[in-house]
Scaffold this motif. Structure first.
Motif, PDB file in Angstrom:
ATOM      1  N   UNK A  63       0.842  -1.207   0.000  1.00  0.00           N
ATOM      2  CA  UNK A  63       0.000   0.000   0.000  1.00  0.00           C
ATOM      3  C   UNK A  63       0.870   1.247   0.000  1.00  0.00           C
ATOM      4  N   UNK A  64       1.935   1.249   0.815  1.00  0.00           N
ATOM      5  CA  UNK A  64       2.829   2.409   0.875  1.00  0.00           C
ATOM      6  C   UNK A  64       3.507   2.662  -0.466  1.00  0.00           C
ATOM      7  N   UNK A  65       3.932   1.587  -1.125  1.00  0.00           N
ATOM      8  CA  UNK A  65       4.564   1.739  -2.442  1.00  0.00           C
ATOM      9  C   UNK A  65       3.572   2.356  -3.421  1.00  0.00           C
ATOM     10  N   UNK A  66       2.373   1.774  -3.491  1.00  0.00           N
ATOM     11  CA  UNK A  66       1.353   2.229  -4.439  1.00  0.00           C
ATOM     12  C   UNK A  66       1.008   3.699  -4.223  1.00  0.00           C
ATOM     13  N   UNK A  67       0.745   4.091  -2.981  1.00  0.00           N
ATOM     14  CA  UNK A  67       0.304   5.453  -2.696  1.00  0.00           C
ATOM     15  C   UNK A  67       1.425   6.475  -2.864  1.00  0.00           C
ATOM     16  N   UNK A  68       2.635   6.120  -2.473  1.00  0.00           N
ATOM     17  CA  UNK A  68       3.751   7.046  -2.653  1.00  0.00           C
ATOM     18  C   UNK A  68       4.120   7.197  -4.124  1.00  0.00           C
ATOM     19  N   UNK A  69       3.996   6.105  -4.882  1.00  0.00           N
ATOM     20  CA  UNK A  69       4.238   6.188  -6.329  1.00  0.00           C
ATOM     21  C   UNK A  69       3.192   7.073  -6.991  1.00  0.00           C
ATOM     22  N   UNK A  70       1.944   6.955  -6.556  1.00  0.00           N
ATOM     23  CA  UNK A  70       0.873   7.804  -7.100  1.00  0.00           C
ATOM     24  C   UNK A  70       1.145   9.272  -6.810  1.00  0.00           C
ATOM     25  N   UNK A  71       1.566   9.568  -5.571  1.00  0.00           N
ATOM     26  CA  UNK A  71       1.865  10.958  -5.215  1.00  0.00           C
ATOM     27  C   UNK A  71       3.039  11.487  -6.034  1.00  0.00           C
ATOM     28  N   UNK A  72       4.062  10.661  -6.203  1.00  0.00           N
ATOM     29  CA  UNK A  72       5.227  11.072  -6.988  1.00  0.00           C
ATOM     30  C   UNK A  72       4.824  11.361  -8.430  1.00  0.00           C
ATOM     31  N   UNK A  73       3.965  10.523  -9.009  1.00  0.00           N
ATOM     32  CA  UNK A  73       3.492  10.747 -10.383  1.00  0.00           C
ATOM     33  C   UNK A  73       2.724  12.060 -10.484  1.00  0.00           C
ATOM     34  N   UNK A  74       1.927  12.377  -9.456  1.00  0.00           N
ATOM     35  CA  UNK A  74       1.158  13.626  -9.478  1.00  0.00           C
ATOM     36  C   UNK A  74       2.066  14.846  -9.396  1.00  0.00           C
ATOM     37  N   UNK A 392       6.302   2.278 -13.110  1.00  0.00           N
ATOM     38  CA  UNK A 392       6.520   0.842 -12.906  1.00  0.00           C
ATOM     39  C   UNK A 392       6.038   0.413 -11.525  1.00  0.00           C
ATOM     40  N   UNK A 393       6.401   1.198 -10.500  1.00  0.00           N
ATOM     41  CA  UNK A 393       6.009   0.860  -9.131  1.00  0.00           C
ATOM     42  C   UNK A 393       4.501   0.951  -8.953  1.00  0.00           C
ATOM     43  N   UNK A 394       3.874   1.894  -9.644  1.00  0.00           N
ATOM     44  CA  UNK A 394       2.428   2.058  -9.536  1.00  0.00           C
ATOM     45  C   UNK A 394       1.683   0.926 -10.237  1.00  0.00           C
ATOM     46  N   UNK A 395       2.202   0.492 -11.402  1.00  0.00           N
ATOM     47  CA  UNK A 395       1.570  -0.594 -12.161  1.00  0.00           C
ATOM     48  C   UNK A 395       1.677  -1.918 -11.413  1.00  0.00           C
TER      49      UNK A 395
END
Length: 433
Positions: A63-74, A392-395
């Motif tokens: 969950x931490x990977x997914x959410x932090x990757x999403x924030x980084x993409x934004x 990649x991390x988000x996918x």
């Protein structure tokens, strides 16, 4: 056991990320969603079959990977505007000369918004929530007759019926604890808590999540006991039907003209998102406007670095319990390390743990120099390389968790399955995956 693990996972997700502000970069066109879906299918097509190893924090890690990757993409998306390199990092940034009174965030489109670069704000009154304060009762006593009771909760849009029981062995505090759980688990826009005084007494406090009143409304919520004598008596002893602090609107002077808002956060001309923090204590209004180019550039690069550091922090946080986290550390850290020498002249220094520290003074000087565009070419390269790794991390965040390989697929002879979209989604739905 499975249910408990799922409950813990959802509780962690909601408590950690449930209140995150939704960015406009979280909305996508159909073509963008189709591209994400196809990327997930492509990733799973050649991915080996595996089972997630049971460890206490594997779900939190994913969950931490997914959410932090999403924030980084934004963050990267917000820095991907304009036609040239410097436009990206010169995204406007708002500033207030009295942040204790009000501050602002720039929410424009990054172009000439057609409005004044600054405005003045004097806060006369903050918006407040409604509060119903119950009566203080002796904690260890029981002032209620045992039995079943009910009451109605009315809001400006809905009505709800609540029921609770009082047992002979209960105390006033136990009754209030039941009602606190009842309100807070119902998610009806009200927060309940128990307050204590120095006399060994406690009272139930109800506070609305929203502030302000519209039109001729006199309340945000109303507690009404059932018409039975027992419920009327119980409600009178509890006292939570009394509005002790009514909701109020924010009142302020915007460039000298009086305005009001239901909330302490509002927008001005769709360019600034303003947050009121206090009432003005003098006749001097707060001035809110844009930072200088150099300060804006420093802020935007700091935001990019902070997002990168968050991903590195996640990898370091789980390195003792999730061995595959070193892969995340390598993937993200390698992006920055390839630019180590080019980062130094603009005030970015890569630390031993792969995080980046920022010398803002040196960064501002680099932004103000006549060679600014040349200085920041490396940041554009860094941003694009980081975007690829964040995607990649988000996918597929599951590639970084500890797992057991079951079988490798036959290379080049597999078909995509529309029913297997993401192991991350599967984890969120069924722990047995």
């Amino acid at each position: 056991m499975a249910s408990a693990i799922m409950d813990n996972m959802y509780s962690y997700y909601l408590s950690t990320y449930g209140k995150s502000t939704v960015s406009r970069y979280d909305s996508h066109k159909k073509s963008e969603l189709r591209s994400v879906y196809n990327s997930i299918l492509k990733s799973n097509k050649e991915s080996p079959l595996y089972k997630i190893k049971e460890s206490g924090d594997v779900h939190r890690f994913a969950i931490d990977i997914k959410e932090n990757a999403r924030h980084l993409k934004n963050v990267i998306a917000s820095l991907s505007v304009g036609d040239n390199l410097m436009d990206s990092f010169q995204k406007k940034s708002a500033v207030s000369d009295q942040p204790d009174i009000a501050d602002a965030v720039y929410i424009g489109e990054g172009e000439d918004d057609g409005y004044a670069d600054s405005f003045q704000l004097q806060v006369l009154q903050l918006a407040s929530a409604q509060q119903n304060q119950g009566r203080f009762l002796k904690e260890s006593s029981l002032d209620f007759e045992p039995g079943s009771f009910s009451f109605d909760l009315n809001t400006n849009s809905s009505s709800y019926e609540f029921q609770f029981n009082v047992n002979p062995e209960d105390t006033n505090r136990v009754v209030m604890e039941k009602l606190t759980r009842l309100f807070n688990s119902a998610h009806v826009g009200i927060r309940a808590e128990i307050m204590e005084n120095d006399s060994g007494e406690c009272a139930l406090f109800l506070t609305s999540n929203h502030t302000g009143l519209s039109g001729n409304k006199t309340y945000l919520f109303q507690v009404m006991p059932n018409a039975t004598p027992e419920s009327l008596t119980a409600m009178d002893k509890l006292g939570i039907h009394r509005i002790t602090s009514p909701a109020s609107n924010a009142i302020f002077l915007l460039n000298g003209k009086e305005r009001s808002a239901y909330s302490n956060t509002f927008t001005v001309n769709n360019v600034f998102e303003v947050r009121l923090n206090g009432v003005s204590t003098s006749d001097t209004p707060a001035t809110l406007g844009f930072k200088t180019n150099a300060d804006a550039v420093a802020d935007n690069i700091q935001e990019l670095v902070d997002s990168y550091n968050s991903m590195i922090g996640i990898a370091n946080q789980y390195k003792n319990t999730q061995p595959e986290s070193r892969r995340l550390l390598q993937d993200i850290g390698r992006v920055a390390k390839q630019f180590r020498q080019e980062f130094e002249p603009i005030g970015l220094d890569i630390q031993e743990d792969s995080t980046i520290s920022v010398n803002r003074e040196q960064l501002r000087e680099a932004a103000d120099s006549e060679h600014a565009e040349e200085n920041f070419k490396v940041l554009d390269k860094f941003k694009h390389a980081l975007s690829a790794k964040a995607n990649e991390a988000s996918i597929d965040p599951m590639k970084y968790v500890n797992k057991v390989l079951v079988a490798y697929k036959n290379p080049g002879k597999n078909f995509t399955s529309p029913y297997i979209s993401s192991m991350y989604s599967g984890m969120m739905l069924d722990k047995r995956l």
